[in-house]
Motif scaffolding. Structure first.
Motif, mmCIF file in Angstrom:
data_model
loop_
_atom_site.group_PDB
_atom_site.id
_atom_site.type_symbol
_atom_site.label_atom_id
_atom_site.label_comp_id
_atom_site.label_asym_id
_atom_site.label_seq_id
_atom_site.Cartn_x
_atom_site.Cartn_y
_atom_site.Cartn_z
ATOM 1 N N ALA A 5 69.626 -14.248 -2.366
ATOM 2 C CA ALA A 5 70.179 -12.700 -2.732
ATOM 3 C C ALA A 5 71.147 -12.624 -3.908
ATOM 4 N N VAL A 6 70.856 -11.811 -4.654
ATOM 5 C CA VAL A 6 71.736 -11.779 -5.870
ATOM 6 C C VAL A 6 73.010 -10.754 -5.209
ATOM 7 N N VAL A 7 74.299 -11.307 -5.392
ATOM 8 C CA VAL A 7 75.088 -10.294 -4.669
ATOM 9 C C VAL A 7 75.919 -9.747 -5.398
ATOM 10 N N GLY A 8 75.803 -9.680 -7.027
ATOM 11 C CA GLY A 8 76.670 -8.925 -7.868
ATOM 12 C C GLY A 8 77.994 -9.447 -8.065
ATOM 13 N N GLU A 9 78.516 -9.040 -9.315
ATOM 14 C CA GLU A 9 79.839 -9.725 -10.016
ATOM 15 C C GLU A 9 80.820 -9.873 -8.975
ATOM 16 N N GLN A 10 81.267 -8.668 -8.335
ATOM 17 C CA GLN A 10 82.248 -8.424 -7.633
ATOM 18 C C GLN A 10 82.275 -9.310 -6.381
ATOM 19 N N LYS A 11 81.373 -9.439 -5.906
ATOM 20 C CA LYS A 11 81.238 -10.239 -4.378
ATOM 21 C C LYS A 11 80.977 -11.685 -5.110
ATOM 22 N N PHE A 12 80.673 -11.887 -5.985
ATOM 23 C CA PHE A 12 80.582 -13.326 -6.738
ATOM 24 C C PHE A 12 82.314 -13.855 -6.718
ATOM 25 N N TYR A 13 82.782 -12.978 -7.257
ATOM 26 C CA TYR A 13 84.499 -13.196 -7.363
ATOM 27 C C TYR A 13 84.812 -13.345 -5.948
ATOM 28 N N ASP A 14 84.478 -12.593 -4.899
ATOM 29 C CA ASP A 14 84.922 -12.771 -3.719
ATOM 30 C C ASP A 14 84.513 -13.956 -2.981
ATOM 31 N N GLY A 15 83.614 -14.716 -3.667
ATOM 32 C CA GLY A 15 83.537 -16.083 -3.006
ATOM 33 C C GLY A 15 82.238 -15.899 -2.104
ATOM 34 N N GLN A 16 81.392 -14.634 -2.415
ATOM 35 C CA GLN A 16 80.221 -14.597 -1.325
ATOM 36 C C GLN A 16 78.827 -15.071 -2.031
ATOM 37 N N ALA A 17 78.878 -15.596 -3.072
ATOM 38 C CA ALA A 17 77.634 -15.772 -4.001
ATOM 39 C C ALA A 17 76.869 -16.792 -3.044
ATOM 40 N N MET A 18 75.462 -16.555 -3.161
ATOM 41 C CA MET A 18 74.543 -17.401 -2.200
ATOM 42 C C MET A 18 73.985 -18.468 -2.820
ATOM 43 N N HIS A 19 74.522 -19.172 -3.833
ATOM 44 C CA HIS A 19 73.927 -20.195 -4.576
ATOM 45 C C HIS A 19 73.765 -21.558 -3.590
ATOM 46 N N TRP A 20 72.638 -21.861 -3.110
ATOM 47 C CA TRP A 20 72.357 -22.944 -2.360
ATOM 48 C C TRP A 20 72.681 -24.163 -3.222
ATOM 49 N N MET A 21 72.273 -23.857 -4.429
ATOM 50 C CA MET A 21 72.411 -25.027 -5.497
ATOM 51 C C MET A 21 73.234 -24.509 -6.579
ATOM 52 N N ARG A 22 74.361 -25.157 -6.716
ATOM 53 C CA ARG A 22 75.221 -24.865 -7.987
ATOM 54 C C ARG A 22 75.713 -25.792 -8.980
ATOM 55 N N ILE A 23 75.986 -25.302 -9.969
ATOM 56 C CA ILE A 23 76.972 -26.445 -10.972
ATOM 57 C C ILE A 23 78.254 -26.234 -10.820
ATOM 58 N N GLU A 24 78.924 -27.001 -10.196
ATOM 59 C CA GLU A 24 80.419 -27.094 -9.843
ATOM 60 C C GLU A 24 81.188 -27.417 -11.293
ATOM 61 N N ARG A 25 81.892 -26.829 -11.684
ATOM 62 C CA ARG A 25 82.962 -27.368 -13.025
ATOM 63 C C ARG A 25 84.253 -27.741 -12.684
ATOM 64 N N TYR A 26 84.725 -28.658 -13.117
ATOM 65 C CA TYR A 26 85.999 -29.352 -13.024
ATOM 66 C C TYR A 26 86.613 -29.299 -14.401
ATOM 67 N N TRP A 27 87.717 -28.586 -14.649
ATOM 68 C CA TRP A 27 88.401 -28.705 -15.886
ATOM 69 C C TRP A 27 89.836 -29.626 -15.756
ATOM 70 N N ASP A 28 90.295 -29.732 -16.757
ATOM 71 C CA ASP A 28 91.400 -30.880 -16.598
ATOM 72 C C ASP A 28 92.466 -30.208 -16.199
ATOM 73 N N GLU A 29 93.464 -31.114 -15.427
ATOM 74 C CA GLU A 29 94.743 -30.598 -14.807
ATOM 75 C C GLU A 29 95.694 -30.317 -16.045
ATOM 76 N N PRO A 30 96.147 -29.245 -15.761
ATOM 77 C CA PRO A 30 97.327 -28.667 -16.801
ATOM 78 C C PRO A 30 98.617 -29.658 -16.744
ATOM 79 N N ASP A 31 98.744 -30.427 -15.831
ATOM 80 C CA ASP A 31 99.995 -31.028 -15.758
ATOM 81 C C ASP A 31 99.920 -32.485 -16.344
ATOM 82 N N LEU A 32 98.885 -32.818 -17.136
ATOM 83 C CA LEU A 32 98.496 -34.364 -17.328
ATOM 84 C C LEU A 32 99.492 -34.534 -18.553
ATOM 85 N N GLY A 33 99.935 -33.534 -19.406
ATOM 86 C CA GLY A 33 100.754 -34.017 -20.391
ATOM 87 C C GLY A 33 99.961 -33.703 -21.617
#
Lengths: 290, 193
Positions: free
Chosen positions: A55-83
């Motif tokens: 199901a496509v849940v729409g933008e707001q529900k996506f931000y609410d963490g209800q997205a139905m992406h069985w397969m997803r690309i997880e992103r990790y950004w750098d830590e801000p406290d690295l210096g």
């Protein structure tokens, strides 16, 4: 019968470290994902949406963490406290990302907590979810260390496929309704079709005969899917599959909470394997310039 | 010597058959199978043409698989294309009102809009093929001519119906009990999708 199924058969195919993580049945479907090849294009996620009636849940529900992406690309950004210097370096490298789907753990943490046994281990080594049996307690989702179970908080299907988009729905799968947990199935409908075909032709399922939607779509071939059962045979089984070859080549072994390999050239690892979940998905680490 | 013996056999069989009443059950048993026995009284479904299964399957003894030809190799049994009906009915019984109606559909190049009688829910993965493999083609001692007996497991005695009526519950309990009796698969994901 149902009680027998619940108490004995139900846990028959859960295999943790104490039993070598191995499965003693027809198949043990698994994956190897080469992060060096992954370009983070999200084609796998789109393919999954198309294949599995997500199901496509729409933008707001996506931000609410209800997205139905069985397969997803997880992103990790750098830590801000690295210096200062390190942040520069990480920005230069960009985000790190990983395609993430249900790891189909052999000793899955989601299974034993289900109050109605709606999730169980199939003789194919898959972590199954029976939608009709699910009562929506969400224990499994809370117990999944990978956060790869998705709950239908609303009847998303009502707005997901306005006419004529409902024509694109895959008839080999159900459309899930409100109050049901769902997750990646390794495209069990394709597995089922391939097994039916093999049975019709009186042979075994061949390696690479079918692929899940994500692996089929991946433009760089980063996802390798196949039967891991031959890992069982030391020194290489007869008719070893590509995925089993990769596991063996990178010395990733089942039935271990920590891999013991010494060679730093070997990049294979499994996510959170220290939790003894025995995931069936192996990742190959990305090599970066330092 | 042998003629009177076989005659006697026939007479005995005939008497037995009359005594038991109904279909000749000794000839049509399915080996290695425990047929389900639950019943259900389904509603009569109004079809575009009142198709007489009894005339076709009982009187003329046409094999189920002749018309429902996909049953042996596909998940659905299939409704035959109108051309298959016309294959016979361009010459047979062309003056009957039902056949006239069929010919009308044929000439309009439209299939009759048949209604589904035996419908399992969308979340069920059921294949006719596998069940026929188990009970007919891979079943030792089973004659393909008797396939109607296997069909009857779920569809009832179609030979005595005109339009097919649902006479088995086709619920999960019905499926499960039969799977248990015939050692079918246990796994939830074999049927649920």
């Amino acid at each position: 019968m149902s009680l027998k199924n619940l108490f004995t058969d139900w846990s028959r195919y859960r295999k943790g470290i104490e039993e070598g993580g191995f499965h003693d049945y027809e198949h043990m479907w698994g994956m190897a994902v080469d992060l060096n090849k992954c370009i983070g294009c999200n084609a796998c996620a789109v393919a999954c949406y198309a294949e599995n009636n997500l199901a496509v849940v729409g933008e707001q529900k996506f931000y609410d963490g209800q997205a139905m992406h069985w397969m997803r690309i997880e992103r990790y950004w750098d830590e801000p406290d690295l210096g200062e210097d390190r942040v520069q370096e990480f920005n230069h490298h960009g985000a790190s990302f990983i395609p993430f789907m249900c790891q189909n753990c052999n000793a899955a943490t989601c299974e034993p907590v289900c109050p109605v046994a709606a999730t169980y281990h199939t003789p194919d080594g898959l972590n199954a979810q029976v939608y009709n049996r699910c009562i929506g307690s969400r224990y499994c989702s809370n117990n999944c260390p990978y956060r790869l179970r998705f709950f239908n908080f609303f009847s998303y299907y009502e707005s997901s496929w306005p006419e004529p988009l409902h024509m694109q729905l895959n008839p080999d799968l159900t459309v899930r309704d409100k109050g049901v947990m769902e997750k990646c199935t390794f495209c069990v409908q394709r597995i089922r079709a391939a097994k039916d075909k093999a049975r019709r032709e009186n042979r075994k399922v061949r390696d690479g005969e079918f692929l899940p939607a994500c692996a089929q779509t991946c433009p760089t071939g980063a996802i390798v899917f196949g039967d891991l059962l031959t890992l069982h045979t030391p020194g290489g089984g007869v008719g070893e599959t590509e995925v089993a070859n990769l596991w063996r080549a990178h010395q990733v072994e089942l039935g271990k909470t920590k891999q013991t390999k010494q060679n730093p050239e070997l990049r294979g690892y499994r996510v959170f394997e220290k939790l003894n979940t025995e995931p069936c998905v192996m990742y190959l680490e990305r090599v970066r310039e330092v | 010597m042998s003629i009177p013996a076989s005659l006697g056999g026939w007479v005995l069989a005939l008497i037995l058959g009359l005594f038991l009443g109904g279909a000749p059950s000794w000839a049509a048993k399915v080996p290695n199978a425990v047929p389900p026995d639950e019943t259900y009284s389904g509603e009569y479904v109004e079809q575009p043409i009142e198709f007489p299964h009894d005339t076709h399957a009982a009187v003329n003894e046409i094999n189920c698989l002749y018309c429902h030809t996909y049953a042996r190799r596909s998940s659905v049994a299939g409704i035959p294309p109108t051309s298959k009906c016309m294959g016979c009915h361009s010459v047979i019984a062309t003056d009957k009102p039902r056949i006239k109606k069929l010919t009308e559909y044929w000439e309009k190049r439209q299939p009759p809009p048949w209604k589904k009688v035996h419908d399992v829910p969308d979340f069920v993965h059921f294949t006719h093929e596998k069940h026929l493999q188990r009970f007919v083609f891979e079943n030792e001692g089973m004659q393909v001519e008797d396939v109607a007996e296997v069909c009857a497991f779920c569809h009832g005695d179609v030979k005595s119906m005109t339009v097919a009526v649902k006479v088995r519950p086709l619920t999960m309990g019905f499926c499960r009990r039969c799977h248990e009796a015939n050692e079918g698969p246990f796994d939830c994901w074999k049927c649920h999708k």
